[in-house]
Design a protein around this motif. Sequence first.
Motif, PDB file in Angstrom:
ATOM      1  N   VAL A 155     -13.723  44.869  -0.697  1.00  0.00           N
ATOM      2  CA  VAL A 155     -12.985  43.786  -1.080  1.00  0.00           C
ATOM      3  C   VAL A 155     -11.590  44.380  -0.682  1.00  0.00           C
ATOM      4  CG1 VAL A 155     -12.179  42.039  -2.521  1.00  0.00           C
ATOM      5  CG2 VAL A 155     -14.305  42.893  -2.695  1.00  0.00           C
ATOM      6  N   HIS A 156     -11.018  43.495   0.145  1.00  0.00           N
ATOM      7  CA  HIS A 156      -9.554  43.704   0.636  1.00  0.00           C
ATOM      8  C   HIS A 156      -8.723  42.715   0.235  1.00  0.00           C
ATOM      9  CE1 HIS A 156     -11.234  47.363   2.892  1.00  0.00           C
ATOM     10  NE2 HIS A 156     -12.193  46.524   3.143  1.00  0.00           N
ATOM     11  N   ARG A 157      -7.226  43.216   0.397  1.00  0.00           N
ATOM     12  CA  ARG A 157      -6.309  41.962   0.168  1.00  0.00           C
ATOM     13  C   ARG A 157      -6.422  40.734   1.148  1.00  0.00           C
ATOM     14  NH1 ARG A 157      -0.853  41.114  -1.790  1.00  0.00           N
ATOM     15  NH2 ARG A 157       0.648  40.261  -0.348  1.00  0.00           N
ATOM     16  N   SER A 158      -6.891  40.844   2.131  1.00  0.00           N
ATOM     17  CA  SER A 158      -7.179  39.943   3.248  1.00  0.00           C
ATOM     18  C   SER A 158      -8.189  38.829   2.676  1.00  0.00           C
ATOM     19  CB  SER A 158      -7.753  40.289   4.637  1.00  0.00           C
ATOM     20  OG  SER A 158      -8.761  41.183   4.385  1.00  0.00           O
ATOM     21  N   ASP A 159      -9.205  39.297   1.997  1.00  0.00           N
ATOM     22  CA  ASP A 159     -10.223  38.675   1.331  1.00  0.00           C
ATOM     23  C   ASP A 159      -9.696  37.892   0.181  1.00  0.00           C
ATOM     24  OD1 ASP A 159     -12.515  39.799   2.682  1.00  0.00           O
ATOM     25  OD2 ASP A 159     -12.295  41.445   1.478  1.00  0.00           O
ATOM     26  N   VAL A 160      -8.652  38.366  -0.640  1.00  0.00           N
ATOM     27  CA  VAL A 160      -8.150  37.718  -1.661  1.00  0.00           C
ATOM     28  C   VAL A 160      -7.295  36.768  -1.168  1.00  0.00           C
ATOM     29  CG1 VAL A 160      -6.842  37.976  -3.725  1.00  0.00           C
ATOM     30  CG2 VAL A 160      -8.089  39.933  -3.071  1.00  0.00           C
ATOM     31  N   ARG A 161      -6.514  36.804   0.078  1.00  0.00           N
ATOM     32  CA  ARG A 161      -5.577  35.746   0.582  1.00  0.00           C
ATOM     33  C   ARG A 161      -6.604  34.904   0.974  1.00  0.00           C
ATOM     34  NH1 ARG A 161      -0.378  37.374   1.735  1.00  0.00           N
ATOM     35  NH2 ARG A 161      -0.231  36.025   3.713  1.00  0.00           N
ATOM     36  N   ALA A 162      -7.871  34.917   1.762  1.00  0.00           N
ATOM     37  CA  ALA A 162      -8.698  33.891   2.131  1.00  0.00           C
ATOM     38  C   ALA A 162      -9.334  33.211   1.040  1.00  0.00           C
ATOM     39  CB  ALA A 162      -9.979  34.574   2.850  1.00  0.00           C
ATOM     40  N   ALA A 163      -9.306  33.690  -0.211  1.00  0.00           N
ATOM     41  CA  ALA A 163     -10.007  33.077  -1.464  1.00  0.00           C
ATOM     42  C   ALA A 163      -8.761  32.280  -1.770  1.00  0.00           C
ATOM     43  CB  ALA A 163     -10.161  33.965  -2.489  1.00  0.00           C
ATOM     44  N   ARG A 164      -7.465  32.610  -1.771  1.00  0.00           N
ATOM     45  CA  ARG A 164      -6.584  31.354  -2.509  1.00  0.00           C
ATOM     46  C   ARG A 164      -6.262  30.346  -1.490  1.00  0.00           C
ATOM     47  NH1 ARG A 164      -0.099  33.609  -2.649  1.00  0.00           N
ATOM     48  NH2 ARG A 164      -0.763  34.137  -0.555  1.00  0.00           N
ATOM     49  N   ARG A 165      -6.695  30.517  -0.195  1.00  0.00           N
ATOM     50  CA  ARG A 165      -6.506  29.393   0.594  1.00  0.00           C
ATOM     51  C   ARG A 165      -7.641  28.357   0.266  1.00  0.00           C
ATOM     52  NH1 ARG A 165      -5.313  33.201   4.687  1.00  0.00           N
ATOM     53  NH2 ARG A 165      -7.556  33.198   5.118  1.00  0.00           N
ATOM     54  N   ARG A 166      -8.929  29.005   0.079  1.00  0.00           N
ATOM     55  CA  ARG A 166     -10.202  28.352  -0.120  1.00  0.00           C
ATOM     56  C   ARG A 166     -10.188  27.547  -1.657  1.00  0.00           C
ATOM     57  NH1 ARG A 166     -13.232  32.594   0.349  1.00  0.00           N
ATOM     58  NH2 ARG A 166     -13.643  32.134   2.616  1.00  0.00           N
ATOM     59  N   LEU A 167      -9.324  28.039  -2.323  1.00  0.00           N
ATOM     60  CA  LEU A 167      -9.253  27.759  -3.965  1.00  0.00           C
ATOM     61  C   LEU A 167      -8.326  26.516  -3.967  1.00  0.00           C
ATOM     62  CD1 LEU A 167      -9.940  31.129  -6.127  1.00  0.00           C
ATOM     63  CD2 LEU A 167     -11.382  29.339  -5.404  1.00  0.00           C
ATOM     64  N   SER A 168      -7.359  26.374  -2.994  1.00  0.00           N
ATOM     65  CA  SER A 168      -6.205  25.476  -3.236  1.00  0.00           C
ATOM     66  C   SER A 168      -6.513  24.125  -3.672  1.00  0.00           C
ATOM     67  CB  SER A 168      -5.554  25.633  -1.783  1.00  0.00           C
ATOM     68  OG  SER A 168      -4.469  24.416  -1.902  1.00  0.00           O
ATOM     69  N   ARG A 186     -12.174  31.198 -11.119  1.00  0.00           N
ATOM     70  CA  ARG A 186     -11.721  31.407  -9.883  1.00  0.00           C
ATOM     71  C   ARG A 186     -12.792  32.115  -8.854  1.00  0.00           C
ATOM     72  NH1 ARG A 186      -5.845  32.224  -9.559  1.00  0.00           N
ATOM     73  NH2 ARG A 186      -4.979  32.074 -11.558  1.00  0.00           N
ATOM     74  N   GLY A 187     -13.638  33.037  -9.397  1.00  0.00           N
ATOM     75  CA  GLY A 187     -14.561  33.840  -8.791  1.00  0.00           C
ATOM     76  C   GLY A 187     -15.708  32.778  -8.421  1.00  0.00           C
ATOM     77  N   SER A 188     -16.148  32.121  -9.442  1.00  0.00           N
ATOM     78  CA  SER A 188     -17.171  31.162  -8.977  1.00  0.00           C
ATOM     79  C   SER A 188     -17.025  29.984  -8.030  1.00  0.00           C
ATOM     80  CB  SER A 188     -17.365  30.343 -10.438  1.00  0.00           C
ATOM     81  OG  SER A 188     -18.109  31.302 -11.564  1.00  0.00           O
ATOM     82  N   PHE A 189     -15.638  29.474  -8.132  1.00  0.00           N
ATOM     83  CA  PHE A 189     -15.537  28.771  -6.997  1.00  0.00           C
ATOM     84  C   PHE A 189     -15.419  29.348  -5.462  1.00  0.00           C
ATOM     85  CE2 PHE A 189     -13.322  25.262  -9.838  1.00  0.00           C
ATOM     86  CZ  PHE A 189     -14.078  24.258  -9.564  1.00  0.00           C
ATOM     87  N   ASN A 190     -15.048  30.283  -5.598  1.00  0.00           N
ATOM     88  CA  ASN A 190     -14.693  30.871  -4.431  1.00  0.00           C
ATOM     89  C   ASN A 190     -16.019  31.273  -3.689  1.00  0.00           C
ATOM     90  OD1 ASN A 190     -13.051  32.355  -2.062  1.00  0.00           O
ATOM     91  ND2 ASN A 190     -14.091  34.068  -3.182  1.00  0.00           N
ATOM     92  N   ALA A 191     -17.159  31.727  -4.506  1.00  0.00           N
ATOM     93  CA  ALA A 191     -18.393  32.112  -4.206  1.00  0.00           C
ATOM     94  C   ALA A 191     -19.138  30.959  -3.803  1.00  0.00           C
ATOM     95  CB  ALA A 191     -19.107  32.776  -5.182  1.00  0.00           C
ATOM     96  N   LEU A 192     -19.003  29.876  -4.432  1.00  0.00           N
ATOM     97  CA  LEU A 192     -19.675  28.627  -4.202  1.00  0.00           C
ATOM     98  C   LEU A 192     -19.114  27.810  -2.790  1.00  0.00           C
ATOM     99  CD1 LEU A 192     -20.590  27.008  -7.550  1.00  0.00           C
ATOM    100  CD2 LEU A 192     -22.072  28.405  -6.046  1.00  0.00           C
ATOM    101  N   LEU A 193     -17.891  28.029  -2.691  1.00  0.00           N
ATOM    102  CA  LEU A 193     -17.329  27.548  -1.625  1.00  0.00           C
ATOM    103  C   LEU A 193     -17.637  28.314  -0.201  1.00  0.00           C
ATOM    104  CD1 LEU A 193     -13.981  26.439  -2.803  1.00  0.00           C
ATOM    105  CD2 LEU A 193     -15.716  24.707  -2.187  1.00  0.00           C
ATOM    106  N   GLU A 194     -17.570  29.763  -0.475  1.00  0.00           N
ATOM    107  CA  GLU A 194     -17.970  30.441   0.692  1.00  0.00           C
ATOM    108  C   GLU A 194     -19.422  30.385   1.108  1.00  0.00           C
ATOM    109  OE1 GLU A 194     -16.112  34.602   0.932  1.00  0.00           O
ATOM    110  OE2 GLU A 194     -18.350  35.295   0.384  1.00  0.00           O
TER     111      GLU A 194
END
Length: 330
Positions: free
Chosen positions: A25-38, A76-84
Motif C-alpha cells: 500500500v502506497h500514498r497513491s492508494d490512500v489518495r485514491a481512497a480519499r477520493r472514493r470516500l468523499s 473508512r476501510g470497509s467503505f473503501n474496500a466495498l466501493l473498490e
Amino acid sequence: MFLECGVSEVGMAVVESESGANGRVHRSDVRAARRRLSGLIRKTPVFHTTITSPSGPVPVSLKLEYLQHGGSFKVRGSFNALLEAGEQVEQVVIASSGNAGIAAALASARLHKSCTVVVPESAPHTKVAAMWSHGAEVLWHGTTYADALGYATELAAERSALQLHAYDLPAVVAGAGVIGLELEEQVRGRPSVLAAVGGGGLIAGIAAAIGRRQHVIGVEPVGSPTLHAALAANQPVDIGAPTTAADSLGASRIGDIAMDLSRRHHVRSLLVTDDAIVTAREYLWREFRVVVELAGAAALGAVQSGVYVPEPDERPVVVLCGANTDLSAL
C-alpha cells in the motif's frame, strides 16, 4: 489472499483490487481512497489541548476519530474496500470481534449489500448489538478471532461472497490511511503521530499516507505486543493468546501489510500497561467528557504515563480511534 480476479475454484466471489495490487500500500492508494470516500465518511476534527504527564504538562493534538460513523476508524476501510470491489458484489462476510464487524455492517447497509459477521464467543455484547442495528447477520464461532476467521473464509466460499479482512487487506489499510492525509491539513508542521495497534491496519494506513514525512508510532498493550514482537523478530510472529483489557487490540499476530509498512517507514512500537490505558480513558472522561473504549485511549496512555516523551516544543498527534464501549464500565 482475498482479492484476485474472477471466481475461485471453491466459488468465493472476489474481485481485483486497485489498492496494493502487489500486496503493498502506497500514498497513491490512500489518495485514491480519499477520493472514493468523499461524502461517505466524516473528516473528524482535531482538538489541541494540554494533558498531564510525569514530566509536567504536555501539549497534544487529539484526532477525534471516535466521532467517525460506526464509532471507530474502521468504517473508512470497509467503505473503501466495498466501493473498490464494485456493484457486482452483493454479499459480504467478515470475521471480527467488534469494530471491524460494525464497520462492515454499516458500510454494507449504506451500499445496499448483505453482511454476515462471524464473531468469537468472547465478542462484547455491545458491539454485537451494534452489528445487528445495521442489519448484519451475526454468527458465533469458536473462542478466538482465528477460529472466527477460519469459519468466515469457509462461509464466504460457500456463499460466493466477498470476504473482508479486519486489518490485513490493501483497500482496508488504504481507507484507514485517509486519517493521515486529513492530519496534514489539520495540524501544522510534521509532529509524531501516535496510534493504537491491534492487527495493525490503522498504523499501517497512517504510515502509508505520511510515513515519509512524519514519525509514526504504534502503541500496544504489554499483554498484546503484536508489532513489538514482529519488529524484534523482523517478521510477523504469533504472540499466543493476548492478555489485555482492550478487546479491540486483541490480535495475536500483526498483519503482513502492517509489517511491510513498518519496515519501510521505520514505525516504532511502544508498550503500555492496561493500568495506563484505563487511566488515560478515565482522564479523557473526567477532563473533557470524552468517552472512548480502552483501545481508543491507548495512544494517549503512552504520553500520559511517560512512555512517550515528546521532543522540546513538539506537539504530538494522538489518535483516539474508537468509542464502542459499555458506558457502565466508566
